[in-house]
Each structure stands twice: as C-alpha cells, then as structure tokens.
Design an enzyme around this catalytic site. Structure first.
Site, PDB file in Angstrom:
ATOM      1  N   TYR A 218       0.820  -1.219   0.000  1.00  0.00           N
ATOM      2  CA  TYR A 218       0.000   0.000   0.000  1.00  0.00           C
ATOM      3  C   TYR A 218       0.852   1.267   0.000  1.00  0.00           C
ATOM      4  CZ  TYR A 218      -3.882  -3.079   1.380  1.00  0.00           C
ATOM      5  OH  TYR A 218      -4.835  -4.066   1.444  1.00  0.00           O
TER       6      TYR A 218
ATOM      7  N   LEU B 175     -21.370   0.101  -4.409  1.00  0.00           N
ATOM      8  CA  LEU B 175     -22.642  -0.052  -3.695  1.00  0.00           C
ATOM      9  C   LEU B 175     -23.132   1.246  -3.048  1.00  0.00           C
ATOM     10  CD1 LEU B 175     -21.948  -3.573  -2.215  1.00  0.00           C
ATOM     11  CD2 LEU B 175     -23.793  -2.996  -3.795  1.00  0.00           C
TER      12      LEU B 175
END
Length: 347
Positions: free
Chosen positions: A53, A243
C-alpha cells in the site's frame, strides 16, 4: 462496537477494521492520522495495511507510505499497544517489491523487517500472505482461473516454508498470529492440516473480498470457517464504492477510485449495474443509507471476524462505522436474497 476473537487466538478485535490502502495517494498523512484518531474514539482497535500500500494507484514511488503513516501515528500518540495491527507480505508479480518474488522464507524475512521499520514497532499482531504464489481466482481472475497448471509438490513445499518461517517469527516475538488473504478452500485447509501435523502456527483468518455483489465466501469457505474457526476479514465490502451508488449510469466523480483506477479492478462493468440499482432501491424503500445497509449485511454473516472499511473522507468514515448500530430487518434480508439469486456473481 462489538469485539471478536481472531480464530483460536486470544486476540480480540473490533467488528469494524480500519482499512488503509488510500493513505499515501488519495489521503495525506494528516488525513490518515485523523482517521485513526476518529476510529479509536469510536471503539475500533483493528487496523489493516500491507507492504504494497497505497493503491489507487499502486506505484514504486509510493509503496510503503501507508505503513510509514501508521508508524508516524504510533510514534505521535503512543497508542501502539491499544491497536491490533495487521499487515501483509506481497505475493508475486510486483517487480519493484523484491523483484516480484512471492512469499518464501527469505522474502518474508526481508518484508517483515522493512514493515517493522516503517511501522515503528517491534511486532505485528496479524501477519498475512497477501496472495498465494501458486495462483488463485481473486482480483477478478475467476473467468480464466486454471488450477490444473499448479505443481502440487511445489505448492505444498511453499506452504511448509511459509509456516516454518512464521513459526520462527512467533518465537522471536515479531508476530503474534498468522493469516491468509485471497486464498482458496484447498489452500487454507492445507495450511491448517500442515500446521497441525508440524506443530506450526495455525491460520487465524482469511482476508478475502466479500460484498453484496461478490458472495463466493458463502459457500465452501463458510463451511471451512465454521468447522475450523477461521473467520473472514472482508475487504471491499462496498465493492470499491460501487454499492454507494456513486457510479450509477456511468458517473465517475472526480477524485473517486473509479476516476483513478478506471474499472476499479474489473468491478466497474455493465453486469453490476442492474443488481447495484436493485440494492439501492431496497435501501431507498426502507429508508436506509445504501452503504450502511451493505456493511450491516456483511456484519450479519456468521463467519465474519471483522469488516474492513476504507474511506477517503471523514463523512464516509462516519457513515461506515454507523453500520454497527444497524440490524437489518428480516424483510430487508429477504429482499437482498431475492436480488442475489437473480444476480449471483455480477462482478
């Protein structure tokens, strides 16, 4: 906030885990520190990161920044002992991370020493293999997954080497527990079987993708979780933000993951549009925030150890954490199942 044990360990974690993969690209160090402060204030004691990351996008220039930001926060706040910290050793394929080699004894040793230095700590609570070296079906690879090219002897030798190395790190006090990520049922069970046979550290968790649009874990991995006490750490519980509804009808808000990574790792494609709209409709009809509903659904799964949330704004973070207070009514769960049966695997 509720808390659960990781596998058969004595490590207790919050049902919400703070994901960190935007820190260093989409989020500054100050913003990352603000997120950690806020989450701790809400009862979150579990942070997840990785040597890879940040993402959005991944690059050689930024690799490792996320762990550095967390280390800076530990140094500033002195709260290392208050946090259950999870990180990961990269699998194969990233040329700028040890020439693209996957997890083995040498690479795990190199990876964890670098992570410990960046994180400004002398131990990792949960050390995970980010993805297996032998191949897998995660990251949208299901449609061309071919396990018949795998070498069984080589795969098992790698599992044993990883377990032995983790065992050494546990004895040295550098690792408390061991986890997998982007794994299969066969792979996870082999780790479990071999750890029992060889008296080596046992798998505590599996960090795989799980959300309303991608529910592979409901099947054989759920059975494994039940019988073997290996809980799921669900990543991408909002399907990369899909979503939330922000990408409906082709929209790509400026600064969003979709505007940076294009198709959000293969998720943002036409087949997801219909089920996404159906889930948004359920939320609207029942007066629910779609993100809160999606996360509350994940929290309702009996195999769930913790749900990993990720946010680029404090407003998103607050919405995500509020899901712990929502118990979805039976009628909402029934409607979700109807949509799932119609669109079982749209991403």
């Amino acid at each position: 906030m509720k808390y659960k044990k990781l596998g058969r360990t004595d490590i207790s974690v919050s049902e919400i885990c703070l994901g960190t993969m935007t820190w260093g690209t989409q989020n500054t160090e100050a913003e990352a520190h603000g997120q950690m402060d806020y989450c701790v204030g809400k009862g979150v004691n579990f942070f997840d990161t990785a040597e890879l990351y940040p993402t959005t996008p991944v690059s050689v220039e930024t690799q490792g920044l996320t762990e550095e930001y967390i280390g800076g926060w530990f140094q500033k706040t002195g709260k290392r002992k208050d946090i259950v910290l999870a990180t990961k050793v990269a699998g194969p394929g990233r040329s700028y991370i040890r020439d693209g080699d996957g997890a083995d004894a040498n690479n795990i040793r190199l990876a964890i020493e670098a992570s410990l230095k960046r994180l400004k700590t002398d131990y990792i609570d949960l050390y995970q293999v980010h993805w297996p070296s032998r191949g897998h079906f995660h990251f949208r690879q299901a449609w061309h997954y071919d396990p018949f090219k795998q070498d069984r002897a080589k795969a098992l030798a790698n599992v044993i080497e990883i377990l032995e190395t983790i065992g050494e790190l546990v004895k040295e006090g550098k690792v408390r527990a061991f986890g997998l990520s982007n794994e299969t049922s066969w792979g996870t069970q082999k780790y479990l079987t071999l750890s029992e046979q060889l008296d080596l550290p046992r798998v505590a968790t599996i960090q795989n993708e799980y959300n309303l649009l991608y529910r592979h874990y409901d099947l054989d991995l759920a059975e494994l979780s039940h019988h073997e006490d290996v809980g799921l750490l669900a990543y991408s519980p909002l399907a990369g933000g899909i979503l939330s509804g922000k990408y409906v009808d082709g929209a790509k808000p400026e600064g969003s993951r979709g505007s940076i990574n294009g198709d959000i790792g293969g998720r943002l494609q036409p087949l997801q549009e219909a089920p996404t709209k159906a889930y948004l409709d359920i939320a609207a009809r029942h007066g629910l925030d779609p993100c809160t509903m999606a996360l509350a659904f994940c929290l309702s799964r009996r195999f769930m150890a913790s749900v990993i949330i990720g946010a680029t704004t404090m407003k998103q973070l607050d919405t995500d954490i509020s899901s712990v207070s929502l118990k979805l009514p039976h009628e909402v769960l029934a409607e979700i199942e109807q949509v799932h049966r119609q669109y079982p695997m749209p991403i």
